[in-house]
Design an enzyme around this catalytic site. Sequence first.
Site, PDB file in Angstrom:
ATOM      1  N   ARG A  43       1.205  -0.995   0.306  1.00 44.58           N
ATOM      2  CA  ARG A  43       0.257  -0.067   0.197  1.00 44.58           C
ATOM      3  C   ARG A  43       0.783   1.023   0.456  1.00 44.58           C
ATOM      4  O   ARG A  43       0.735   2.209  -0.846  1.00 44.58           O
ATOM      5  CB  ARG A  43      -1.040   0.427   1.095  1.00 44.58           C
ATOM      6  CG  ARG A  43      -1.486   1.658   1.276  1.00 44.58           C
ATOM      7  CD  ARG A  43      -2.786   1.419   2.213  1.00 44.58           C
ATOM      8  NE  ARG A  43      -2.789   0.156   3.637  1.00 44.58           N
ATOM      9  CZ  ARG A  43      -1.952   0.731   4.996  1.00 44.58           C
ATOM     10  NH1 ARG A  43      -1.753   1.783   4.387  1.00 44.58           N
ATOM     11  NH2 ARG A  43      -1.617   0.003   5.591  1.00 44.58           N
ATOM     12  N   TYR A  95     -15.391  20.981 -14.126  1.00 46.87           N
ATOM     13  CA  TYR A  95     -16.111  18.959 -13.659  1.00 46.87           C
ATOM     14  C   TYR A  95     -17.275  19.333 -12.743  1.00 46.87           C
ATOM     15  O   TYR A  95     -16.742  19.908 -11.799  1.00 46.87           O
ATOM     16  CB  TYR A  95     -15.393  18.402 -13.272  1.00 46.87           C
ATOM     17  CG  TYR A  95     -15.280  16.684 -13.219  1.00 46.87           C
ATOM     18  CD1 TYR A  95     -16.099  16.950 -14.545  1.00 46.87           C
ATOM     19  CD2 TYR A  95     -14.741  16.315 -12.804  1.00 46.87           C
ATOM     20  CE1 TYR A  95     -16.502  15.110 -14.047  1.00 46.87           C
ATOM     21  CE2 TYR A  95     -15.269  15.010 -12.669  1.00 46.87           C
ATOM     22  CZ  TYR A  95     -16.127  14.576 -13.619  1.00 46.87           C
ATOM     23  OH  TYR A  95     -16.828  13.291 -13.062  1.00 46.87           O
ATOM     24  N   ASP A 159      -6.602  21.621 -12.858  1.00 44.58           N
ATOM     25  CA  ASP A 159      -6.751  20.733 -13.240  1.00 44.58           C
ATOM     26  C   ASP A 159      -6.637  20.875 -14.911  1.00 44.58           C
ATOM     27  O   ASP A 159      -7.528  21.386 -15.466  1.00 44.58           O
ATOM     28  CB  ASP A 159      -8.351  19.907 -13.346  1.00 44.58           C
ATOM     29  CG  ASP A 159      -8.775  19.260 -13.783  1.00 44.58           C
ATOM     30  OD1 ASP A 159      -8.230  18.922 -14.776  1.00 44.58           O
ATOM     31  OD2 ASP A 159      -9.879  18.773 -13.352  1.00 44.58           O
ATOM     32  N   LYS A 184      -8.271   9.464 -19.145  1.00 46.37           N
ATOM     33  CA  LYS A 184      -8.541  10.881 -20.698  1.00 46.37           C
ATOM     34  C   LYS A 184      -7.414  11.061 -21.381  1.00 46.37           C
ATOM     35  O   LYS A 184      -6.834   9.318 -22.110  1.00 46.37           O
ATOM     36  CB  LYS A 184      -8.653  11.748 -20.554  1.00 46.37           C
ATOM     37  CG  LYS A 184     -10.006  11.854 -18.940  1.00 46.37           C
ATOM     38  CD  LYS A 184     -11.647  11.160 -19.527  1.00 46.37           C
ATOM     39  CE  LYS A 184     -12.434  11.415 -18.214  1.00 46.37           C
ATOM     40  NZ  LYS A 184     -11.937  11.546 -16.955  1.00 46.37           N
TER      41      LYS A 184
END
Length: 354
Positions: A43, A95, A159, A184
């Site tokens: 992790r 967004y 972003d 994307k």
Amino acid sequence: MGPEYGDGTRVVHTVSAGAGEPFLAGPVFASAYHLGGENTYGRSHNPTWRALEAALGSLDGGEAVLFPSGMAAISTFLRVVLRPGDTVVLPSDGYYLTRDLVAELPVTVVEAPTTGPYPSFDGVRLVLLESPSNPGLDVCDIAALAAAAHEAGALLAVDNTTATPLGQRPLELGADAVVSSDTKAVAGHSDVLLGHVSTVDHALAEEVRAARTVGGAIPGPFEAWLAHRGLGTLDLRLTRQAENAAALHAALTGRPEVTGLRWPGAPEDPAHAVAAKQMRRFGGVLTFVLRDAAAVAAFLERSRLVAASTSFGGLHTTLDRRAQWGDPVPEGLVRLSAGCEDTADLVADVLASL
């Protein structure tokens, strides 16, 4: 590989090989328990993540921390930099899930459209920009806003999902951090969920990395490997997508079925002047409005090349009617992500589908 090299060279050589070694993104370490050294727990550490982080950080011009999605990246970043009672400035036209996320935090939210006007940043902890905005494709002056935020003592993050690291480098424009959904165009094959945060501040990167470990928002090793493997074609993919977007913009201009046509690469677009100053390429995403939801459905029914998809940036051309997800836009507004099809085929298909 430094910025003295071109984009194609840099992305290809994010994967390097010595004599007798294959040109691979590296092995997929499903677990790092057995490696020892800095790889103490699955992790916390994974060499497959680190290989992609090094590649993305190099392209961004900072230090990257990888996440299993763009929302995991931005939510972790916000938890690191914000405290109860802080004020954050958000794009009102960005967004929608980012706004939903921040609305659940114990902070004061001030919304501003991407093109402004912006409020005073006095007393603000974080200014979060999205440029170009999704889905409207408006653009803001990142350098000017970063300077204003820093003068007021605020952090500024961008972003950069729509632009990608090859299309825009916000860290070079003064941003403190970049967040991205690599699902994307960065991964670019419509088969991976990933995201990342990049910053030039090593201490901030370490805080974000520690929060990832504690929160458990770790990326899948195979997904990281897939994205790294595909990164070498990012320049080629973005080039073809932008060529297709330019051709579609030209073909759709003046069509009676289409209103509100936007692409920052077009000289007549309202965003072009600022975009040309700070963007290195304009990408493959267009926005336009058809008559209504039925017209969008009919377009998709007729098209042989355009698929309905809420993601974008992949090899295939996709179209998404944004009002269905809650964006405050007209019912017929669509975001079209130009893929890598032959330009003539794509233009002919889109015009026939109208």
